[in-house]
Write an enzyme that holds these catalytic residues in place. Sequence first.
Site, PDB file in Angstrom:
ATOM      1  CD  GLU A   1       1.659  -5.353  -0.373  1.00 20.42           C
ATOM      2  OE1 GLU A   1       2.428  -4.595   0.230  1.00 20.42           O
ATOM      3  OE2 GLU A   1       1.012  -4.997  -1.389  1.00 20.42           O
TER       4      GLU A   1
ATOM      5  CD  GLU B   1      -3.694  -4.542  -0.478  1.00 17.82           C
ATOM      6  OE1 GLU B   1      -2.968  -3.630  -0.915  1.00 17.82           O
ATOM      7  OE2 GLU B   1      -3.526  -5.078   0.628  1.00 17.82           O
TER       8      GLU B   1
HETATM    9  C1  BG6 Z   1      -0.364  -2.543   0.025  1.00 20.38           C
HETATM   10  C2  BG6 Z   1      -0.772  -2.819   1.437  1.00 20.38           C
HETATM   11  O1  BG6 Z   1       1.002  -2.410   0.044  1.00 20.38           O
HETATM   12  O2  BG6 Z   1      -0.714  -1.367  -0.590  1.00 20.38           O
HETATM   13  C3  BG6 Z   1      -1.816  -1.890   2.003  1.00 20.38           C
HETATM   14  O3  BG6 Z   1      -1.141  -4.156   1.642  1.00 20.38           O
HETATM   15  C4  BG6 Z   1      -1.582  -0.483   1.451  1.00 20.38           C
HETATM   16  O4  BG6 Z   1      -1.764  -1.976   3.399  1.00 20.38           O
HETATM   17  C5  BG6 Z   1      -1.721  -0.518  -0.056  1.00 20.38           C
HETATM   18  O5  BG6 Z   1      -2.389   0.488   2.005  1.00 20.38           O
HETATM   19  C6  BG6 Z   1      -1.618   0.831  -0.755  1.00 20.38           C
HETATM   20  O6  BG6 Z   1      -0.457   1.497  -0.354  1.00 20.38           O
HETATM   21  P1  BG6 Z   1      -0.514   2.971   0.237  1.00 20.38           P
HETATM   22  O7  BG6 Z   1       0.849   3.249   0.674  1.00 20.38           O
HETATM   23  O8  BG6 Z   1      -0.983   3.829  -0.867  1.00 20.38           O
HETATM   24  O9  BG6 Z   1      -1.481   2.922   1.368  1.00 20.38           O
END
Ligand code: BG6
Length: 492
Positions: free
Chosen positions: A203, A388
């Site tokens: 990111e 992701e």
């Molecule tokens: C992304 C990151 O921003 O989103 C992860 O790469 C993160 O590290 C994921 O965990 C989900 O966000 P959150 O805040 O729900 O954990």
Amino acid sequence: MTKELPKDFLWGGATADFQYEGGYAEGGRDPSTHDYETNGSPEHPRHHTMKMPNGDTINLKSSFLDAEDVPEEAKPVWLKDQYYPSHQAVDFYHHYKEDIKLMAGMGFSVYRFSIAWSRIFPNGEEDEPNKEGLKFYDNVISELEKYHIQPLITICHDEMPVHLALKYDGWSSRKVIELYVKYAKSLFEHFGSKCKYWLTFNEINAVRGFGPSGVHKATGLRRYQAAHNMFVASAETVKLGHKLIPGSQFGTMYALSTCYPATCKPEDVFHNQQELRENWYFVDTMGRGYYPRYADEILQHHGIKGLSEIKMDPADQQILKDGQLDFIAFSYYRSNISKAGDKWFNVGGSANPYLEKTPWGWGLDPLGLRYTMNMIYDRIQKPIFIVENGMGAIDKPDENGFVEDDYRIDYLQKHLSAMADAINIDKVPCIGYTMWAPIDLVSLSTGEMKKRYGFIYIDMDDLGHGSLKRIPKKSYAWMKHIIETNGKALDD
Ligand code: BG6
């Protein structure tokens, strides 16, 4: 149109070391920038705990969207009355065999994980890598090999050895480029024969501030100087990786949850286009190998005259050109909206009234995933990799710890179907999909445990209490079937 995916499509899951691994002081690891971050919640933001030279302790908001500046003279400290989730996380460090077996049970063909920089170079400046750190990831990769799961390694996931943040102000210093490339080289020499797919950063368009980038100031010139240094570090690493690992493929990961114009009023549409360029600035530069024509305009929104204010070496232009990415990796969770007159943001926007939301206010928008995949490919024309995507939810286990997470199945069914349409109908080349996060882990934004994403439940609460027992949820069997049929069962 069928939802069945091309034969070589990679299915898997993704995690980040400081949210998952734990063992923060084991195996010769030194602290990383996230190790000083407290837990939090949507109402109580996470903080970095610091001590001033006069002995006063200060708490500074650390969540990347509203990270506070850290005074240069402050030193991170651990306070007795605070909980620091990265120290134990969910203890993959001691559970990796069990966890990888569970991933294999779903039929994963890829597992994305990040290597903790401070496990390999504990303070970032040693001459030789830490053997114990390498050994841990050797063990992880051997375990993956056993089940024919290939690794997708994130070299740097929003963190660095805290020593580099304190001594060099993190990525705002060019010195860190050299130290990062040395670190990456040691990974290539050690794991290169076993890993084809690599991500230089996580990111990169969202990172800012002390935790993710080691920079004391979260905004303005220092942030964009840090971004430039990361672009150069990534490009040098890609060049080196191609040389040392024949056939290797490199990406960087971008937060590309999308943002629509709030209305079709031309001013809103135009404003939205301009704001999205906050993200494209990062994708375009690294995907095409040169800064986009609108770069100065973006920088001006941050009080910077333009690229002329960013310190660059004469060789940088050529490095960016030679070290272009092979594929574009991204995270997609939700979509938002923006309109003319809104506060300028980087990754953000307001809630879309047409969408249902998770308890954390993230708008559910499967079609937005298909839209985003098309946007990226139309723009860069390089294969994409969804590294992701997932749904943070409050799971309620029964007396045996079993969770009936139909809401998660519904989320994934819709998002994976939209992904299949982008691949099969729109012909977007997509290497694979790694769901965030196959096993419950600590939330990045809030530091909570109750914001769960996994197919596998972990018995642990927001303060790290629990047996850490791993229990497959209902979605585990569902996902296994989807992978077994290579997506065909999404039609059922
Ligand atoms: C992304 C990151 O921003 O989103 C992860 O790469 C993160 O590290 C994921 O965990 C989900 O966000 P959150 O805040 O729900 O954990």
